[in-house]
Design a protein around this motif. Structure first.
Motif, mmCIF file in Angstrom:
data_model
loop_
_atom_site.group_PDB
_atom_site.id
_atom_site.type_symbol
_atom_site.label_atom_id
_atom_site.label_comp_id
_atom_site.label_asym_id
_atom_site.label_seq_id
_atom_site.Cartn_x
_atom_site.Cartn_y
_atom_site.Cartn_z
ATOM 1 N N LYS A 1 0.834 -1.207 0.000
ATOM 2 C CA LYS A 1 0.000 0.000 0.000
ATOM 3 C C LYS A 1 0.869 1.258 0.000
ATOM 4 O O LYS A 1 0.374 2.372 -0.202
ATOM 5 N N LEU A 2 2.178 1.080 0.200
ATOM 6 C CA LEU A 2 3.096 2.221 0.259
ATOM 7 C C LEU A 2 3.612 2.636 -1.114
ATOM 8 O O LEU A 2 4.215 3.693 -1.257
ATOM 9 N N ILE A 3 3.403 1.773 -2.135
ATOM 10 C CA ILE A 3 3.868 2.112 -3.479
ATOM 11 C C ILE A 3 2.694 2.047 -4.449
ATOM 12 O O ILE A 3 1.717 1.334 -4.211
ATOM 13 N N ASP A 4 2.792 2.779 -5.546
ATOM 14 C CA ASP A 4 1.636 2.921 -6.435
ATOM 15 C C ASP A 4 1.606 1.918 -7.584
ATOM 16 O O ASP A 4 0.775 2.019 -8.492
ATOM 17 N N LYS A 5 2.505 0.934 -7.573
ATOM 18 C CA LYS A 5 2.463 -0.097 -8.607
ATOM 19 C C LYS A 5 3.053 -1.397 -8.076
ATOM 20 O O LYS A 5 3.801 -1.408 -7.087
ATOM 21 N N ASP A 6 2.693 -2.510 -8.724
ATOM 22 C CA ASP A 6 3.269 -3.807 -8.376
ATOM 23 C C ASP A 6 4.661 -3.907 -8.992
ATOM 24 O O ASP A 6 4.898 -3.422 -10.098
ATOM 25 N N ILE A 7 5.564 -4.555 -8.285
ATOM 26 C CA ILE A 7 6.925 -4.761 -8.786
ATOM 27 C C ILE A 7 7.107 -6.234 -9.133
ATOM 28 O O ILE A 7 6.968 -7.102 -8.271
ATOM 29 N N GLN A 8 7.363 -6.518 -10.404
ATOM 30 C CA GLN A 8 7.544 -7.903 -10.870
ATOM 31 C C GLN A 8 8.961 -8.371 -10.551
ATOM 32 O O GLN A 8 9.929 -7.725 -10.935
ATOM 33 N N ILE A 9 9.064 -9.489 -9.861
ATOM 34 C CA ILE A 9 10.358 -10.054 -9.479
ATOM 35 C C ILE A 9 10.611 -11.350 -10.246
ATOM 36 O O ILE A 9 9.759 -12.235 -10.288
ATOM 37 N N LYS A 10 11.777 -11.442 -10.844
ATOM 38 C CA LYS A 10 12.264 -12.689 -11.434
ATOM 39 C C LYS A 10 13.626 -12.964 -10.804
ATOM 40 O O LYS A 10 14.510 -12.102 -10.838
ATOM 41 N N THR A 11 13.791 -14.135 -10.221
ATOM 42 C CA THR A 11 15.031 -14.405 -9.497
ATOM 43 C C THR A 11 15.474 -15.853 -9.672
ATOM 44 O O THR A 11 14.644 -16.748 -9.884
ATOM 45 N N PHE A 12 16.779 -16.068 -9.556
ATOM 46 C CA PHE A 12 17.336 -17.418 -9.597
ATOM 47 C C PHE A 12 17.272 -18.083 -8.222
ATOM 48 O O PHE A 12 17.573 -19.265 -8.086
ATOM 49 N N SER B 1 19.751 -11.150 -11.685
ATOM 50 C CA SER B 1 21.149 -11.338 -12.070
ATOM 51 C C SER B 1 21.672 -12.632 -11.467
ATOM 52 O O SER B 1 21.299 -13.001 -10.347
ATOM 53 N N LYS B 2 22.536 -13.306 -12.195
ATOM 54 C CA LYS B 2 23.104 -14.565 -11.689
ATOM 55 C C LYS B 2 24.069 -14.324 -10.535
ATOM 56 O O LYS B 2 24.484 -15.266 -9.856
#
Length: 446
Positions: free
Chosen positions: A267-278, A311-312
Motif C-alpha cells: 500500500k506504500l507504493i503505487d504499482k506492483d513490482i515484478q520479481i524474477k530471481t534465480f 542477475s546470476k
C-alpha cells in the motif's frame, strides 16, 4: 580503498602513537592467511592465543602486529603494538570508522536468512560493501567493517548472537540507519534457553538504530510485532511477509525450473513490482521482501531493485545445486542447521517431483529441547511428503524415528557413504543438511 592502508591510519583509529608510513595491505587474525605487508591482530581464543604466533606472523611478512600479552609491553620493536585487549581495540577502530562514515549502515540479524539477505542487498544496492564470509561476531564484524571500501555508499553487515548482549554490543558499534530482523526461530537455545530468549537478543538491535531510522521485521507473530513497536517510538517500522496485512508482501508466486517469479505488493507504493530471481524457496521470497523494504527506505528507484535481482550474481548462497551421483541432483545445504532452517530446506525439497532424499545430521546448541525439536523435523519431513530421510548423528536418530518406515539412521560415516553410492539414482533429488559441527559436507565427495 580500505580504511586502514598504513600505520598512519591505524594510529588515527586507535588513537595511539605508532611508527609512521608502514604499509598495510591486508588484515589477518590467522597466521595461515598472512601475506606480505599484513597487519596481524593477535586474538586470544578458547583454543589458541594469537600472541604465541607473533614471530611466525613477522616471518611470513606481517608489517605490523597488534598484541595484548604483557610480555610485549616494553618491546623495542616499532612494528609490535601493545594494547590492553585486541578485541577491545577492534571495537575502538570500528567505532571510529563509523563516526567518520557518511553513508548508510544496514545491520542484519535473525535466526535464519542473514547471509542471503546481506547478499541480496550487497548486489542490489549500488556501491555497497558487505560482510566478509560469515564474519558476524565481536571479532568478525569489526574485521568486515575494516575491510569495507571507504568509498562505499552503503555498508551491509550481518550480526550474529549466541548469548544475551551480543546484538547490543555489535549494533551499538554500528548505529545503523536500517536494522533488519529476518525472523525469530529456534537457534542457540543452549544459551538463549527458549524462543523468548531469541526474541530478546535479536531485539537488541532496535535500541541502537539511529533516530528516525528504519526497522524491517517479519509480520508473522503479532506479539513479536507489538514488542518491537513498544521499544521505540522514534523510528519507522515496516513489515514483510506472505499476507496482505504486511507492508510488503508477495503475490502470484510461480516456481520455475531456474528460480521463481512473483510480484511485490504494498500500500506504500503505487504499482506492483515484478520479481524474477534465480533464488528458490519461500524463505528466499521473505529475504527478498525484507531487502525490498530496505530499498524502499533508502533508494526509491524500486525498478532498479527488480532488474538487479534478476542477475546470476544473486544466487543461492546456501542451497547450491549440482549434478551428483549417477546423474542425480544434489542440493548442498551443509553450512549450518537449526529446526527452522531445516524446515525451510524441507519445503524447498518437497517442491521437486522426483524421488526426494533428505540427508540430515544433528542440529546442535538446542539445549533441553533438542530431542523434541529433532522429532518435529522428522514429523515435518513426513507431512511434506519427503520420500526418504537418512540421519547421521545421535540426535538425528529422533528425526528418522519420527519420520517412520523410510527413515534410516546411520551411526557410522562409512555406512552412510556406502548406502548413498549404492542406492542413489538419476531419479533422485538429494538435500544434505546439518549443523556446522557435524561437517555434513563430508558426504558430498563419496
Amino acid at each position: 580503498m580500505k580504511y586502514i592502508n598504513n600505520s598512519n591510519d591505524l594510529s588515527v583509529y586507535l588513537d595511539l602513537k605508532i611508527a609512521k608510513d608502514i604499509p598495510i595491505k591486508n588484515i589477518s587474525i590467522d597466521t595461515r592467511t598472512i601475506k606480505k605487508e599484513s597487519l596481524f591482530i593477535a586474538i586470544k581464543g578458547a583454543r589458541f592465543d594469537g600472541n604465541n604466533f607473533v614471530d611466525e606472523a613477522l616471518s611470513k611478512g606481517a608489517s605490523i602486529v597488534l598484541v595484548d600479552n604483557k610480555r610485549f609491553l616494553k618491546t623495542r620493536k616499532k612494528n609490535i603494538i601493545y594494547v590492553k585487549n585486541t578485541i577491545t581495540a577492534l571495537k575502538k577502530i570500528s567505532e571510529n570508522i563509523i563516526k567518520k562514515y557518511k553513508g548508510n549502515v544496514i545491520a542484519i540479524t535473525g535466526s535464519n536468512g542473514k547471509t542471503s539477505t546481506t547478499n541480496i542487498l550487497a548486489n542490489s544496492l549500488s556501491n555497497t560493501s558487505k560482510t566478509k564470509g560469515n564474519f558476524n561476531n565481536e571479532i568478525g564484524m569489526p574485521l568486515s567493517l575494516i575491510n569495507a571500501s571507504s568509498k562505499s555508499k552503503n555498508i551491509v553487515l550481518e550480526i550474529g548472537a549466541s548469548k544475551i548482549g551480543d546484538i547490543n554490543y555489535l549494533s551499538k558499534i554500528l548505529k545503523p540507519i536500517v536494522g533488519v530482523i529476518t525472523n525469530i526461530g529456534n537457534s542457540h537455545l543452549e544459551t538463549l534457553k527458549n524462543i523468548n530468549g531469541v526474541l530478546t537478543v535479536k531485539s537488541e538491535i532496535v535500541h541502537n538504530i539511529k533516530k528516525n531510522g528504519y526497522l524491517i521485521v517479519p509480520n508473522e507473530n503479532k506479539n513479536h510485532l507489538s514488542h518491537w513497536r513498544l521499544i521505540r517510538k522514534d523510528i519507522n517500522i515496516y513489515t514483510f511477509g506472505m499476507t496482505k496485512s504486511s507492508d510488503f508482501f508477495a503475490s502470484d508466486i510461480r516456481y520455475k525450473k531456474d528460480g521463481m517469479h512473483f510480484k511485490v505488493l504494498s500500500k506504500l507504493i503505487d504499482k506492483d513490482i515484478q520479481i524474477k530471481t534465480f533464488l528458490e524457496g519461500e524463505h528466499n521470497i521473505k529475504n527478498i521482501l525484507s531487502s525490498f523494504a530496505v530499498h524502499y527506505c533508502l533508494d526509491k528507484n524500486l525498478d532498479t531493485f527488480a532488474s538487479r535481482l534478476n542477475s546470476k550474481r544473486i544466487k543461492n548462497v546456501r542451497q547450491i545445486k549440482s549434478k551428483w551421483l549417477k546423474g542425480s541432483l544434489l542440493i548442498n545445504d551443509t553450512y549450518n542447521a537449526n529446526p527452522d532452517s531445516s524446515k525451510k530446506s524441507i519445503d524447498l525439497l518437497s517442491k521437486y517431483k522426483k524421488n526426494t532424499v533428505l540427508v540430515i545430521g544433528d542440529m546442535l546448541e538446542l539445549g533441553k529441547f533438542k530431542k523434541k525439536l529433532h522429532k518435529e523435523v522428522g514429523e515435518y519431513a513426513k507431512a511434506k511428503g519427503i520420500n526418504v530421510v537418512l540421519g547421521y548423528g545421535e540426535l538425528a536418530k529422533e528425526i528418522t524415528k519420527a519420520f517412520g518406515r523410510k527413515g534410516i539412521f546411520f551411526n557410522n560415516e562409512d555406512s552412510l557413504k556406502s548406502y548413498l553410492k549404492k542406492n542413489i539414482t538419476s531419479k533422485d533429488v538429494i538435500l544434505i543438511k546439518g549443523s556446522r559441527g557435524m561437517k555434513m559436507e563430508r558426504f558430498i565427495n563419496v
